[in-house]
Design a protein around this motif. Structure first.
Motif, short mmCIF file in Angstrom:
data_model
loop_
_atom_site.label_atom_id
_atom_site.label_comp_id
_atom_site.label_asym_id
_atom_site.label_seq_id
_atom_site.Cartn_x
_atom_site.Cartn_y
_atom_site.Cartn_z
N VAL A 234 0.86 -1.18 0.00
CA VAL A 234 0.00 0.00 0.00
C VAL A 234 0.90 1.23 0.00
O VAL A 234 1.80 1.34 0.82
CB VAL A 234 -0.90 0.04 1.26
CG1 VAL A 234 -1.79 1.27 1.25
CG2 VAL A 234 -1.74 -1.23 1.35
N LEU B 202 -1.81 0.61 -4.83
CA LEU B 202 -1.95 -0.61 -4.03
C LEU B 202 -1.72 -1.82 -4.91
O LEU B 202 -2.09 -1.82 -6.09
CB LEU B 202 -3.36 -0.63 -3.43
CG LEU B 202 -3.73 -1.76 -2.47
CD1 LEU B 202 -4.58 -1.21 -1.32
CD2 LEU B 202 -4.47 -2.87 -3.19
N ALA C 239 -7.62 0.58 -2.75
CA ALA C 239 -6.77 1.76 -2.90
C ALA C 239 -7.51 3.02 -2.46
O ALA C 239 -6.91 3.93 -1.87
CB ALA C 239 -6.31 1.89 -4.37
N ARG D 235 -3.74 2.08 -9.26
CA ARG D 235 -3.36 3.44 -8.85
C ARG D 235 -4.58 4.33 -8.99
O ARG D 235 -5.39 4.17 -9.91
CB ARG D 235 -2.19 3.97 -9.68
CG ARG D 235 -2.51 4.06 -11.15
CD ARG D 235 -1.36 4.57 -12.00
NE ARG D 235 -1.75 4.38 -13.40
CZ ARG D 235 -1.22 5.01 -14.42
NH1 ARG D 235 -0.24 5.87 -14.23
NH2 ARG D 235 -1.65 4.80 -15.65
#
Lengths: 140, 140, 140, 140
Positions: B30, B35, B68, B103
């Motif tokens: 992370v 992530l 994410a 992302r």
């Protein structure tokens, strides 16, 4: 353009080719370039709260257009999903099946394009829509 | 922008909120707006031939961007997937895990947008890519 | 895989094949499976307020991936756009050019897939992203 | 749900807000959650060979759903396109207008979703289809 496989033939194909998921789907109607299939919602399709999960709706959309392609080109075609654009518009109500109404917009030599509306089986506004593209193998 | 939840906190959240699928995913890294999560491929993710199914890849992409988003905004946010566009580019090889690298491209007040590449865990070309949009609840 | 056409060859091709739009685009860099092209923003690309229009960004994304394909397969390939999924994430600032950074994710026998980020030429966060699929003619 | 703007009001709005493109479009029919608009094809919309360009079809799809939203929510709404997925299915024949038939699938508080078929004005199979998402400003 004639239908190559009817609902019964498609159901048999699904059982043989995809035994893991065949029982999830009930093919309700097959017509030229169009098909309706129902997701028999079970525990494994749900998220907490009893709503059908996004992946279960994606699968339903994918199966619906895939079967619509097979209905027209027959069981030998090994169509492969190359693209899916899906919009989740409303949360499905708990405790009811979902129905996918697919239609083929293009059935070309190398590509097929279909779109699909996902609706509550008991009526009401669409919960999702999707468009899928399939690559058709050259041996057709 | 600080990370609100690390890998451990996200894994715990996944177990509590989505117990049906939490064991499928291993959160590997992370970072800010990004992530990486691995799909621990099991029998239920496969199609005949041993290749990972389209719905399993869709789920992986969805989870990756969802996590994410949570990593940045914290566990209270009830992000809802509103759109996914996914391209299936290559058949995954049998017998190996898949990794999703997500992302965030936008983390706005009401919408978040992220893209994700799905790669074989052992290396090689991407098997799929996806872009997802999430609607973020106003109570944030 | 070797580059079949460099920036100069692509610019010449654009002028011959698409004289209406060639002057809009400046090819800045060509590398293996990737290309950067700048939209020289003019009055005709703007909406009231001075922001670049959605269609102008769509065109830029389309040209970027199209040229990235041509760079690899040469000028004979008549690639046709079959699908585009585009996300508009931020309003471009007025009075500056936009740059598209495209990369090819797949260059197959019949399909090519590329994605592209559209960024302000002077720096800053991406204003849009897109993924495009091209059908490649069999005569390749 | 009542229509807030009819074809005449929408055409006037288009002329005032988007004078650069207003003359391209003829609003043919407005109904609840649906709208039909024709692209009056001119030289600037064409690619060599006389076929309508991809960006011109993107613009037509975008305008069609945008106007369908305005027809329902009125001229104050500053809807912004956030996503478009478009499939180009057939090459449009030269020398004829294109018609876009849009329908709204969702008109929520913060998001509207519409899809659109693009057809030759003289009849025949759809040349493209698109789905668009608009972000609606909070002041509604």
């Amino acid at each position: 353009m004639a239908i190559a496989m009817d609902a019964e033939a498609l159901a048999r194909f699904l059982e043989e080719a995809f035994p893991q998921v065949a029982e999830d789907y009930v093919i309700e109607e097959v017509s030229e370039m169009a098909l309706r299939v129902r997701l028999a919602v079970a525990e494994r399709h749900l998220r907490p709260g009893g709503t059908v999960s996004g992946p279960a709706m994606f699968s339903l959309a994918d199966v619906a257009v895939y079967l619509a392609v097979l209905a027209m080109v027959g069981p030998k075609a090994l169509a492969v999903t190359t693209n899916c654009s899906i919009d989740f518009m409303r949360k499905p109500a708990a405790g009811q099946d979902l129905v996918a109404e697919a239609r083929l917009l293009k059935l070309g030599r190398v590509l097929a394009v279909g779109d699909v509306m996902i609706l509550p089986a008991d009526g009401g506004a669409a919960v999702a829509r999707a468009t899928l593209t399939y690559s058709l193998p050259p041996e057709r």
